[in-house]
Design an enzyme around this catalytic site. Sequence first.
Site, PDB file in Angstrom:
ATOM      1  N   ASN A  62       6.456   0.412  -4.878  1.00 48.12           N
ATOM      2  CA  ASN A  62       6.363  -0.267  -6.170  1.00 48.12           C
ATOM      3  C   ASN A  62       7.143  -1.575  -6.073  1.00 48.12           C
ATOM      4  O   ASN A  62       8.340  -1.561  -5.827  1.00 48.12           O
ATOM      5  CB  ASN A  62       6.950   0.618  -7.276  1.00 48.12           C
ATOM      6  CG  ASN A  62       6.526   0.134  -8.648  1.00 48.12           C
ATOM      7  OD1 ASN A  62       6.640  -1.053  -8.934  1.00 48.12           O
ATOM      8  ND2 ASN A  62       6.038   1.032  -9.466  1.00 48.12           N
ATOM      9  N   GLY A 119       3.726   7.150  -5.232  1.00 46.59           N
ATOM     10  CA  GLY A 119       4.861   6.839  -4.362  1.00 46.59           C
ATOM     11  C   GLY A 119       6.116   6.585  -5.177  1.00 46.59           C
ATOM     12  O   GLY A 119       7.232   6.954  -4.770  1.00 46.59           O
ATOM     13  N   THR A 120       5.946   5.976  -6.341  1.00 49.35           N
ATOM     14  CA  THR A 120       7.104   5.689  -7.204  1.00 49.35           C
ATOM     15  C   THR A 120       7.723   6.983  -7.720  1.00 49.35           C
ATOM     16  O   THR A 120       8.951   7.141  -7.724  1.00 49.35           O
ATOM     17  CB  THR A 120       6.651   4.799  -8.382  1.00 49.35           C
ATOM     18  OG1 THR A 120       6.045   3.632  -7.836  1.00 49.35           O
ATOM     19  CG2 THR A 120       7.817   4.414  -9.269  1.00 49.35           C
ATOM     20  N   LYS A 180      -6.735   6.387  -9.062  1.00 52.50           N
ATOM     21  CA  LYS A 180      -5.616   6.328  -8.110  1.00 52.50           C
ATOM     22  C   LYS A 180      -5.779   7.426  -7.064  1.00 52.50           C
ATOM     23  O   LYS A 180      -6.012   8.589  -7.379  1.00 52.50           O
ATOM     24  CB  LYS A 180      -4.270   6.462  -8.830  1.00 52.50           C
ATOM     25  CG  LYS A 180      -3.089   6.310  -7.873  1.00 52.50           C
ATOM     26  CD  LYS A 180      -1.784   6.084  -8.604  1.00 52.50           C
ATOM     27  CE  LYS A 180      -0.607   6.007  -7.643  1.00 52.50           C
ATOM     28  NZ  LYS A 180      -0.671   4.894  -6.700  1.00 52.50           N
ATOM     29  N   HIS A 199      -1.252   7.599 -14.156  1.00 53.41           N
ATOM     30  CA  HIS A 199      -1.965   6.440 -13.609  1.00 53.41           C
ATOM     31  C   HIS A 199      -3.456   6.577 -13.902  1.00 53.41           C
ATOM     32  O   HIS A 199      -3.949   7.669 -14.184  1.00 53.41           O
ATOM     33  CB  HIS A 199      -1.781   6.339 -12.089  1.00 53.41           C
ATOM     34  CG  HIS A 199      -0.439   5.820 -11.677  1.00 53.41           C
ATOM     35  ND1 HIS A 199       0.676   6.626 -11.594  1.00 53.41           N
ATOM     36  CD2 HIS A 199      -0.037   4.579 -11.316  1.00 53.41           C
ATOM     37  CE1 HIS A 199       1.709   5.903 -11.198  1.00 53.41           C
ATOM     38  NE2 HIS A 199       1.317   4.660 -11.015  1.00 53.41           N
ATOM     39  N   THR A 204       0.836  -1.199   0.000  1.00 54.94           N
ATOM     40  CA  THR A 204       0.000   0.000   0.000  1.00 54.94           C
ATOM     41  C   THR A 204       0.877   1.258   0.000  1.00 54.94           C
ATOM     42  O   THR A 204       1.969   1.252   0.567  1.00 54.94           O
ATOM     43  CB  THR A 204      -0.894  -0.014   1.253  1.00 54.94           C
ATOM     44  OG1 THR A 204      -1.580  -1.269   1.274  1.00 54.94           O
ATOM     45  CG2 THR A 204      -1.902   1.121   1.252  1.00 54.94           C
ATOM     46  N   THR A 205       0.391   2.310  -0.643  1.00 54.09           N
ATOM     47  CA  THR A 205       1.140   3.574  -0.673  1.00 54.09           C
ATOM     48  C   THR A 205       0.424   4.628   0.186  1.00 54.09           C
ATOM     49  O   THR A 205      -0.682   4.393   0.683  1.00 54.09           O
ATOM     50  CB  THR A 205       1.280   4.094  -2.125  1.00 54.09           C
ATOM     51  OG1 THR A 205      -0.027   4.239  -2.690  1.00 54.09           O
ATOM     52  CG2 THR A 205       2.089   3.132  -2.972  1.00 54.09           C
TER      53      THR A 205
HETATM   54  N1  LIG Z   1       3.597  -1.415  -4.142  1.00 56.70           N
HETATM   55  C1  LIG Z   1       3.105  -1.687  -5.352  1.00 56.70           C
HETATM   56  O1  LIG Z   1       3.769  -2.291  -6.220  1.00 56.70           O
HETATM   57  C2  LIG Z   1       1.719  -1.232  -5.685  1.00 56.70           C
HETATM   58  C3  LIG Z   1       1.142  -1.536  -6.940  1.00 56.70           C
HETATM   59  C4  LIG Z   1      -0.184  -1.171  -7.169  1.00 56.70           C
HETATM   60  C5  LIG Z   1      -0.900  -0.508  -6.176  1.00 56.70           C
HETATM   61  N2  LIG Z   1      -0.275  -0.202  -5.004  1.00 56.70           N
HETATM   62  C6  LIG Z   1      -0.996   0.417  -3.885  1.00 56.70           C
HETATM   63  O2  LIG Z   1      -1.721  -0.625  -3.243  1.00 56.70           O
HETATM   64  C7  LIG Z   1      -2.938  -0.109  -2.698  1.00 56.70           C
HETATM   65  C8  LIG Z   1      -4.121  -0.886  -3.278  1.00 56.70           C
HETATM   66  O3  LIG Z   1      -4.146  -0.655  -4.668  1.00 56.70           O
HETATM   67  P1  LIG Z   1      -5.374  -1.189  -5.544  1.00 56.70           P
HETATM   68  O4  LIG Z   1      -5.105  -0.745  -6.927  1.00 56.70           O
HETATM   69  O5  LIG Z   1      -5.647  -2.625  -5.249  1.00 56.70           O
HETATM   70  O6  LIG Z   1      -6.555  -0.300  -4.915  1.00 56.70           O
HETATM   71  P2  LIG Z   1      -8.114  -0.667  -4.875  1.00 56.70           P
HETATM   72  O7  LIG Z   1      -8.489  -1.442  -6.094  1.00 56.70           O
HETATM   73  O8  LIG Z   1      -8.838   0.608  -4.566  1.00 56.70           O
HETATM   74  O9  LIG Z   1      -8.228  -1.682  -3.627  1.00 56.70           O
HETATM   75  C9  LIG Z   1      -8.103  -1.308  -2.280  1.00 56.70           C
HETATM   76  C10 LIG Z   1      -9.096  -2.147  -1.525  1.00 56.70           C
HETATM   77  O10 LIG Z   1      -8.825  -2.070  -0.129  1.00 56.70           O
HETATM   78  C11 LIG Z   1     -10.095  -2.035   0.530  1.00 56.70           C
HETATM   79  N3  LIG Z   1      -9.955  -1.523   1.879  1.00 56.70           N
HETATM   80  C12 LIG Z   1     -10.239  -0.296   2.375  1.00 56.70           C
HETATM   81  N4  LIG Z   1      -9.962  -0.243   3.689  1.00 56.70           N
HETATM   82  C13 LIG Z   1      -9.492  -1.470   4.027  1.00 56.70           C
HETATM   83  C14 LIG Z   1      -9.054  -2.051   5.242  1.00 56.70           C
HETATM   84  N5  LIG Z   1      -9.019  -1.361   6.401  1.00 56.70           N
HETATM   85  N6  LIG Z   1      -8.638  -3.349   5.218  1.00 56.70           N
HETATM   86  C15 LIG Z   1      -8.667  -4.072   4.084  1.00 56.70           C
HETATM   87  N7  LIG Z   1      -9.096  -3.569   2.911  1.00 56.70           N
HETATM   88  C16 LIG Z   1      -9.496  -2.290   2.883  1.00 56.70           C
HETATM   89  C17 LIG Z   1     -10.919  -1.139  -0.366  1.00 56.70           C
HETATM   90  O11 LIG Z   1     -12.279  -1.265  -0.065  1.00 56.70           O
HETATM   91  P3  LIG Z   1     -13.305  -0.051  -0.468  1.00 56.70           P
HETATM   92  O12 LIG Z   1     -13.505  -0.206  -1.945  1.00 56.70           O
HETATM   93  O13 LIG Z   1     -14.502  -0.312   0.356  1.00 56.70           O
HETATM   94  O14 LIG Z   1     -12.613   1.235  -0.123  1.00 56.70           O
HETATM   95  C18 LIG Z   1     -10.530  -1.700  -1.741  1.00 56.70           C
HETATM   96  O15 LIG Z   1     -11.323  -2.830  -2.076  1.00 56.70           O
HETATM   97  C19 LIG Z   1      -2.921   1.385  -3.029  1.00 56.70           C
HETATM   98  O16 LIG Z   1      -2.342   2.086  -1.941  1.00 56.70           O
HETATM   99  C20 LIG Z   1      -2.005   1.469  -4.247  1.00 56.70           C
HETATM  100  O17 LIG Z   1      -1.394   2.738  -4.393  1.00 56.70           O
HETATM  101  C21 LIG Z   1       1.002  -0.561  -4.738  1.00 56.70           C
END
Ligand SMILES: NC(=O)c1ccc[n+]([C@@H]2O[C@H](COP(=O)([O-])OP(=O)(O)OC[C@H]3O[C@@H](n4cnc5c(N)ncnc54)[C@H](OP(=O)(O)O)[C@@H]3O)[C@@H](O)[C@H]2O)c1
Length: 263
Positions: free
Chosen positions: A103, A146-147, A140, A136, A77-78
């Site tokens: 990332n 973050g990257t 987003k 993005h 998570t970011t």
């Molecule tokens: N490090 C990496 O390589 C990388 C790559 C891609 C993305 N990311 C990051 O990873 C995160 C998720 O990305 P994503 O694209 O999957 O986003 P996403 O599709 O919006 O998924 C996030 C999910 O988390 C749920 N959520 C909210 N609060 C929560 C909690 N307390 N516990 C568990 N789940 C909860 C959300 O539910 P609701 O829909 O109800 O809010 C949503 O279903 C973001 O911060 C993104 O920037 C990181």
Amino acid sequence: MNIAILGDGRLGTEIGALLGARSGIRPLMLGRPSGGQHLAPALEHVDLVFEASIGSAVQANVEVALAAGVRRFVIATTAWSDDRPHVERALVRSGASAVAAPNFSVGVALFFRLVDAAVSLYGPIAAFDPYVLEWHHAAKADRPSGTAREIVRRIVAAHPRKRGVRAPDASDANGSSDPGLVEIAVLRAGAGPGMHLVGFDAPGETLELRLTARDRSAYAAGAVAAADWLLARPRTPGIHPFDEVVDELLAAPALPEATHSTH
Ligand SMILES: NC(=O)c1ccc[n+]([C@@H]2O[C@H](COP(=O)([O-])OP(=O)(O)OC[C@H]3O[C@@H](n4cnc5c(N)ncnc54)[C@H](OP(=O)(O)O)[C@@H]3O)[C@@H](O)[C@H]2O)c1
């Protein structure tokens, strides 16, 4: 092996699918908790947690998992940097280890090293001015990514004439640039999972390094490689950068399948 994924969105689903395809693991997937917070009993006997939710939930999610006895975390998570000192302290207090990165793409980790090399080559030449663009999907939550922040942090750390970043601000009517700052341009539109571009512009020529993600498979593959790294042997308590995982992958005789997009 008991694995939990906190966050049932695009990234969490991709990680779950990769774990299933690779080793038949069916992780516990938890989305947004109805009562505002996850309950520790749900995470008892979990060997490793992938955190892939939203930045504001990271600290509470890690703390509840620690209370349940979890000692290994991959935090993808970011946008939780303000809470990072608290999270790190809680991990160390519990003797738990995490790999955290904005990332988890191995390609991006190597891209960072290319940027470092480009700054060392072009930075000393006054004619070349560095800049960063990132694009993005429209949903987003954070900007710049973050990257992109990490790219700029590395440019500023190594560049002889840049002392900070000029982040985009729509209310800023003054269009001129400050030669001491690196400019970032942010685009939020469409469905693309991530594009980062670093340029060095001089009067007669431009160098551009660009990395475009086609889907989320590289992020999931790197997150799973980080989990393998944590599970391979005990690691020092606290937060480890993904670079430590990448260094071990590069030193291995052949890169494991998990670092490639295999589905
Ligand atoms: N490090 C990496 O390589 C990388 C790559 C891609 C993305 N990311 C990051 O990873 C995160 C998720 O990305 P994503 O694209 O999957 O986003 P996403 O599709 O919006 O998924 C996030 C999910 O988390 C749920 N959520 C909210 N609060 C929560 C909690 N307390 N516990 C568990 N789940 C909860 C959300 O539910 P609701 O829909 O109800 O809010 C949503 O279903 C973001 O911060 C993104 O920037 C990181």
